[in-house]
Write a protein that holds these residues in place. Structure first.
Motif, short mmCIF file in Angstrom:
data_model
loop_
_atom_site.label_atom_id
_atom_site.label_comp_id
_atom_site.label_asym_id
_atom_site.label_seq_id
_atom_site.Cartn_x
_atom_site.Cartn_y
_atom_site.Cartn_z
N LYS A 106 37.30 44.41 38.10
CA LYS A 106 38.15 44.46 36.92
C LYS A 106 37.43 43.89 35.71
O LYS A 106 37.47 44.46 34.61
CB LYS A 106 39.44 43.68 37.18
N THR A 158 48.20 42.67 29.99
CA THR A 158 47.94 43.55 31.14
C THR A 158 47.73 42.74 32.42
O THR A 158 48.32 43.03 33.46
CB THR A 158 46.72 44.43 30.86
N GLU A 159 46.88 41.72 32.34
CA GLU A 159 46.51 40.97 33.54
C GLU A 159 47.61 40.02 34.00
O GLU A 159 47.80 39.84 35.21
CB GLU A 159 45.20 40.22 33.31
N SER A 161 50.78 40.64 33.69
CA SER A 161 51.76 41.52 34.34
C SER A 161 51.28 41.97 35.71
O SER A 161 52.06 42.03 36.67
CB SER A 161 52.05 42.74 33.46
N GLN A 162 49.98 42.29 35.83
CA GLN A 162 49.49 42.71 37.13
C GLN A 162 49.57 41.56 38.13
O GLN A 162 49.95 41.77 39.29
CB GLN A 162 48.05 43.21 37.04
N ASN A 165 53.25 41.20 39.25
CA ASN A 165 53.74 42.25 40.13
C ASN A 165 53.11 42.17 41.52
O ASN A 165 53.78 42.40 42.53
CB ASN A 165 53.49 43.62 39.49
N HIS A 231 52.07 48.42 37.46
CA HIS A 231 50.70 47.99 37.72
C HIS A 231 50.29 48.21 39.17
O HIS A 231 49.43 47.51 39.69
CB HIS A 231 50.50 46.53 37.31
N SER A 232 50.90 49.18 39.81
CA SER A 232 50.47 49.56 41.15
C SER A 232 48.96 49.86 41.12
O SER A 232 48.47 50.49 40.17
CB SER A 232 51.24 50.80 41.61
N PRO A 233 48.19 49.42 42.12
CA PRO A 233 46.74 49.61 42.10
C PRO A 233 46.30 51.06 41.93
O PRO A 233 45.24 51.33 41.38
CB PRO A 233 46.30 49.06 43.47
N THR A 240 49.19 51.48 32.78
CA THR A 240 48.94 50.07 33.06
C THR A 240 48.41 49.28 31.87
O THR A 240 48.81 48.13 31.66
CB THR A 240 47.95 49.91 34.23
#
Length: 262
Positions: A106, A158-159, A161-162, A165, A231-233, A240
């Motif tokens: 990432k 973004t990060e 939230s990921q 989740n 934010h599903s992989p 995302t």
């Protein structure tokens, strides 16, 4: 208090926590971005991934750990099983595994944007026959804007939230294994200046079984993705990047009450 009121209170509580984390890590990520620009200038083009890696590793260790406990505690209000402390070491190990295996990929992706701007500035400077001090000024002009608050905020949002989740999903997995209870989930859209309307449409307080995917359809492009949670992989960048949506897991009983009293 009705299920709808309880859900509203939980959402407000989470939103306050998320906003605080976004503000905190925007500053930390901004520092990392500026450090990388300085490295690129001082070393004539080289830039380490370490400042951004350290910033995001800290983010995941703190935010994911907080929300894996938070989601479990929300589920645990109705039925006490094992105390949350039983899972502490398991959760820490899970987060460290992510930091050491997935985070480097990432970080490399995030930093590639900065590296491309550095290369572009150097190429332009060399083509013009400029001395390094002039090329450094080009790097500042081209890359310096990347170090301002907006990009730092976008990365942080973004990060954070990921991390949230992922943590909530891990916590719900542990809850299912501990209780044998079937889980449900809802999509939560948080405020944005330019919201994705198709994400906002999913925030309808209608709970679906945990094993069922959310159908995420962008009406502007026709793109359709099946996502287990925000934010599903396997989700695309379209769904995302700069997204602050979250998932909330709940029991079947609560989901049924919510449906009947919404």
């Amino acid at each position: 208090m009705t299920p709808k009121q309880k859900l509203h209170r939980a959402r407000l509580q989470e939103n306050r926590k998320i906003l605080a984390y976004e503000r905190r890590y925007t500053k930390i990520i901004l520092t990392a971005l500026n450090e990388q620009v300085k490295q690129a200038i001082d070393s004539r083009g080289s830039m380490s991934d370490q400042p951004m890696y350290d910033a995001l590793a800290g983010l995941y260790r703190v935010v994911a750990f907080d929300f894996v406990k938070h989601q479990y505690n929300l589920l645990d209000r109705r039925l006490k099983t094992k105390n949350v402390s039983f899972f502490i070491n398991t959760w820490r190990t899970w987060i460290e595994a992510y930091v050491f295996t997935e985070l480097a990929k990432k970080v490399a992706d995030i930093n590639e944007t900065t590296r491309n701007k550095v290369r572009e500035a150097i190429s332009i400077g060399l083509d013009q026959g400029l001395e390094w001090d002039k090329i450094a000024k080009l790097i500042q002009d081209k890359v310096g804007t990347l170090g301002k608050s907006y990009r730092a905020l976008m990365i942080a949002r973004t990060e954070v939230s990921q991390a949230i989740n992922m943590a909530k999903t891990k916590s719900s997995d542990d809850w299912e294994q501990e209780t044998g209870e079937r889980m449900y989930k809802i999509w939560i859209h948080r405020y944005a200046n330019s919201p994705r309307d198709w994400h906002l449409a999913l925030d309808n307080n209608i709970a679906i079984p945990k094993e069922q995917d959310f159908e995420v359809v962008n009406p502007k492009t026709g793109t359709r993705e099946m996502m287990a949670f925000p934010h599903s992989p396997r989700a695309s960048r379209e769904n995302t990047i700069n997204c602050s949506c979250t998932v909330m897991y709940m029991s079947y009983r609560f989901a049924k009450y919510l449906a009947n009293n919404s």
